[in-house]
Design an enzyme around this catalytic site. Sequence first.
Site, mmCIF file in Angstrom:
data_model
loop_
_atom_site.group_PDB
_atom_site.id
_atom_site.type_symbol
_atom_site.label_atom_id
_atom_site.label_comp_id
_atom_site.label_asym_id
_atom_site.label_seq_id
_atom_site.Cartn_x
_atom_site.Cartn_y
_atom_site.Cartn_z
ATOM 1 N N TYR A 71 0.376 -1.288 -0.078
ATOM 2 C CA TYR A 71 -0.039 -0.046 -0.273
ATOM 3 C C TYR A 71 1.009 1.310 -0.021
ATOM 4 O O TYR A 71 0.507 2.024 -0.309
ATOM 5 C CB TYR A 71 -1.542 0.420 0.878
ATOM 6 N N VAL A 103 -9.537 3.470 -4.451
ATOM 7 C CA VAL A 103 -9.329 4.269 -3.516
ATOM 8 C C VAL A 103 -8.190 5.291 -3.707
ATOM 9 O O VAL A 103 -7.491 6.320 -2.456
ATOM 10 C CB VAL A 103 -8.567 2.950 -2.786
ATOM 11 N N HIS A 156 -14.899 1.335 -1.457
ATOM 12 C CA HIS A 156 -13.603 1.046 -1.414
ATOM 13 C C HIS A 156 -12.758 1.875 0.304
ATOM 14 O O HIS A 156 -11.611 1.524 0.089
ATOM 15 C CB HIS A 156 -12.704 0.021 -2.268
ATOM 16 N N CYS A 173 -5.793 3.140 12.364
ATOM 17 C CA CYS A 173 -5.492 1.551 13.052
ATOM 18 C C CYS A 173 -5.967 0.387 13.146
ATOM 19 O O CYS A 173 -7.057 0.650 12.926
ATOM 20 C CB CYS A 173 -4.568 1.955 14.785
ATOM 21 N N GLY A 190 -14.679 1.700 -16.739
ATOM 22 C CA GLY A 190 -13.945 1.024 -16.125
ATOM 23 C C GLY A 190 -13.954 -0.112 -15.189
ATOM 24 O O GLY A 190 -12.950 0.444 -14.247
ATOM 25 N N SER A 200 -14.965 -4.100 -14.057
ATOM 26 C CA SER A 200 -14.766 -5.583 -15.128
ATOM 27 C C SER A 200 -16.335 -6.124 -14.293
ATOM 28 O O SER A 200 -15.944 -7.055 -14.725
ATOM 29 C CB SER A 200 -13.075 -6.039 -14.220
HETATM 30 C C1 BV8 Z 1 -17.962 -7.647 1.355
HETATM 31 C C2 BV8 Z 1 -9.814 -2.243 -1.865
HETATM 32 C C3 BV8 Z 1 -19.749 -8.330 3.177
HETATM 33 C C4 BV8 Z 1 -8.404 -2.639 -1.358
HETATM 34 C C5 BV8 Z 1 -11.301 -3.614 -3.076
HETATM 35 C C6 BV8 Z 1 -17.037 -15.385 -3.618
HETATM 36 C C7 BV8 Z 1 -16.185 -15.947 -2.645
HETATM 37 C C8 BV8 Z 1 -15.453 -15.099 -1.472
HETATM 38 C C9 BV8 Z 1 -15.713 -13.552 -2.094
HETATM 39 C C10 BV8 Z 1 -16.564 -13.177 -2.551
HETATM 40 C C11 BV8 Z 1 -17.033 -14.514 -3.352
HETATM 41 N N1 BV8 Z 1 -18.561 -12.663 -4.203
HETATM 42 C C12 BV8 Z 1 -18.251 -12.590 -3.535
HETATM 43 C C13 BV8 Z 1 -17.430 -12.396 -2.622
HETATM 44 C C14 BV8 Z 1 -16.916 -11.230 -1.959
HETATM 45 C C15 BV8 Z 1 -15.885 -10.183 -1.868
HETATM 46 C C16 BV8 Z 1 -15.581 -10.481 -3.259
HETATM 47 O O1 BV8 Z 1 -16.417 -9.550 -4.487
HETATM 48 N N2 BV8 Z 1 -14.473 -11.073 -4.124
HETATM 49 C C17 BV8 Z 1 -14.506 -11.160 -5.384
HETATM 50 C C18 BV8 Z 1 -12.986 -11.144 -6.112
HETATM 51 C C19 BV8 Z 1 -15.381 -12.644 -5.997
HETATM 52 N N3 BV8 Z 1 -16.307 -9.006 -1.888
HETATM 53 C C20 BV8 Z 1 -15.781 -8.809 -0.738
HETATM 54 O O2 BV8 Z 1 -15.033 -9.306 0.547
HETATM 55 C C21 BV8 Z 1 -15.933 -7.444 0.187
HETATM 56 N N4 BV8 Z 1 -17.085 -7.254 0.840
HETATM 57 O O3 BV8 Z 1 -18.753 -8.718 0.230
HETATM 58 O O4 BV8 Z 1 -18.613 -7.553 2.257
HETATM 59 C C22 BV8 Z 1 -19.190 -9.290 3.895
HETATM 60 C C23 BV8 Z 1 -18.362 -9.429 4.922
HETATM 61 C C24 BV8 Z 1 -18.271 -10.207 6.105
HETATM 62 C C25 BV8 Z 1 -17.886 -11.616 4.982
HETATM 63 C C26 BV8 Z 1 -18.520 -11.844 3.980
HETATM 64 C C27 BV8 Z 1 -19.406 -10.715 3.817
HETATM 65 C C28 BV8 Z 1 -15.304 -6.174 -0.202
HETATM 66 C C29 BV8 Z 1 -14.673 -6.086 -1.941
HETATM 67 C C30 BV8 Z 1 -14.222 -4.710 -1.496
HETATM 68 C C31 BV8 Z 1 -12.711 -5.445 -2.139
HETATM 69 N N5 BV8 Z 1 -11.495 -4.281 -1.934
HETATM 70 N N6 BV8 Z 1 -10.489 -2.437 -3.242
HETATM 71 C C32 BV8 Z 1 -7.366 -2.239 -2.796
HETATM 72 O O5 BV8 Z 1 -7.781 -1.457 -3.613
HETATM 73 O O6 BV8 Z 1 -6.254 -2.763 -2.236
HETATM 74 S S1 BV8 Z 1 -12.207 -4.090 -4.534
HETATM 75 C C33 BV8 Z 1 -10.910 -3.986 -5.276
HETATM 76 O O7 BV8 Z 1 -11.109 -4.348 -7.002
HETATM 77 C C34 BV8 Z 1 -10.704 -1.953 -6.225
HETATM 78 O O8 BV8 Z 1 -11.523 -1.235 -5.409
HETATM 79 C C35 BV8 Z 1 -11.089 -2.420 -7.687
HETATM 80 O O9 BV8 Z 1 -11.408 -1.274 -8.561
HETATM 81 C C36 BV8 Z 1 -12.233 -3.177 -7.284
HETATM 82 C C37 BV8 Z 1 -13.264 -3.817 -8.422
HETATM 83 O O10 BV8 Z 1 -11.862 -3.923 -9.828
HETATM 84 P P1 BV8 Z 1 -12.426 -3.132 -11.027
HETATM 85 O O11 BV8 Z 1 -11.916 -1.468 -10.298
HETATM 86 O O12 BV8 Z 1 -13.374 -3.672 -11.517
HETATM 87 O O13 BV8 Z 1 -10.617 -3.177 -11.676
HETATM 88 P P2 BV8 Z 1 -10.651 -4.347 -12.531
HETATM 89 O O14 BV8 Z 1 -9.074 -4.006 -12.912
HETATM 90 O O15 BV8 Z 1 -10.571 -6.099 -11.797
HETATM 91 O O16 BV8 Z 1 -10.903 -4.152 -13.760
HETATM 92 C C38 BV8 Z 1 -10.854 -3.194 -14.785
HETATM 93 C C39 BV8 Z 1 -11.884 -2.341 -15.655
HETATM 94 O O17 BV8 Z 1 -10.734 -1.579 -16.753
HETATM 95 C C40 BV8 Z 1 -11.330 -3.730 -17.022
HETATM 96 O O18 BV8 Z 1 -13.134 -4.289 -16.861
HETATM 97 C C41 BV8 Z 1 -10.341 -3.719 -17.918
HETATM 98 O O19 BV8 Z 1 -11.063 -3.638 -19.549
HETATM 99 C C42 BV8 Z 1 -10.752 -1.773 -17.857
HETATM 100 N N7 BV8 Z 1 -10.065 -0.507 -18.181
HETATM 101 C C43 BV8 Z 1 -8.963 -0.297 -18.602
HETATM 102 N N8 BV8 Z 1 -8.234 0.266 -19.306
HETATM 103 C C44 BV8 Z 1 -9.267 0.664 -19.315
HETATM 104 C C45 BV8 Z 1 -10.757 0.437 -18.597
HETATM 105 N N9 BV8 Z 1 -11.449 0.655 -18.291
HETATM 106 C C46 BV8 Z 1 -11.651 2.149 -19.678
HETATM 107 N N10 BV8 Z 1 -10.818 2.846 -20.531
HETATM 108 C C47 BV8 Z 1 -9.720 2.079 -19.861
HETATM 109 N N11 BV8 Z 1 -8.278 3.433 -20.126
#
Ligand code: BV8
Length: 249
Positions: free
Chosen positions: A73, A113, A129, A137, A197, A199
Amino acid sequence: MHDSIDPQDVARARALLAGARSIVALTGAGVSAESGIPTFRDALTGVWSRFRPEDLATPQAFVRDPARVWAWYAERRAKVASVAPNAAHLALARLEEASVAQGKEFMLVTQNVDGLHHAAGSRRIHELHGNIRRVKCFDHRHPAAVWGEAGEMPPRCGACGALLRPDVVWFGEMLPEGTLEHALEASAACDVFLSVGTSGLVEPAASLAFAALAAGAAVIEVNPGRTPLTSRATIALRGSAAKLLPLLS
Ligand code: BV8
């Protein structure tokens, strides 16, 4: 104009936004790509390439190896501090300003973020997020305005001595109180939902567009790639945010 973009689709998207009563814009890491911030799925390059986001962005990962998670981070925080908002961020700030001036409802919901929407002038922002520029802390969420950059890492909380962590929402953590509810409410009430932007892989953020669809909103997607939303979008503009968003606002 991208050769894969139909100018009529851009014109239709512009008209939808211009005629909207209420707009929700959802952004993901792709909106910051042209500021030089790697997208979340690409963030783990170089020394971090052997990790998956889910390996580092969790409380368990922090407890297991706080110094490694803090270092990831700290590196990202330094990167964010060194870049500027791009044309996509600026276009969204203009869209908000114009919408509000015309008495429309407008909400920007971001998964990012990096704080770049605020830096670009957006104000009606909901950070689902958290924000990497803020630190708290681990034990009591005491906010830390300043912290040491040398010595034991992660630094410790001045109030209670617990380890400091980034004020972001990790996988398995709840989103900030009320933020998701407000975003869901606005998504189900808007008449145009603009997804830029993202996924669409991370929940519960990914469900917002479908709440808008279910309520009868028109959905515009801006993304060079396909996502689970693409086939359901009213208009899918397959190109980069920095090139397309200025054409819509
Ligand atoms: C929760 C902060 C309730 C940290 C982030 C199945 C199994 C296990 C878990 C789960 C599951 N299903 C759901 C879950 C829960 C889990 C989850 O979703 N997991 C996923 C991986 C399956 N979610 C959570 O845990 C959430 N909390 O559910 O709480 C709970 C509580 C307790 C117990 C149970 C449930 C919390 C999720 C938050 C995680 N933190 N960020 C950090 O940044 O380090 S998420 C992280 O992903 C970022 O914030 C990011 O923004 C976000 C999403 O990703 P994207 O923004 O879409 O980015 P990505 O790279 O994926 O895609 C980029 C896109 O841009 C692409 O489509 C690309 O084509 C496009 N692109 C590229 N260039 C361009 C463009 N578009 C336009 N112009 C361009 N030039």
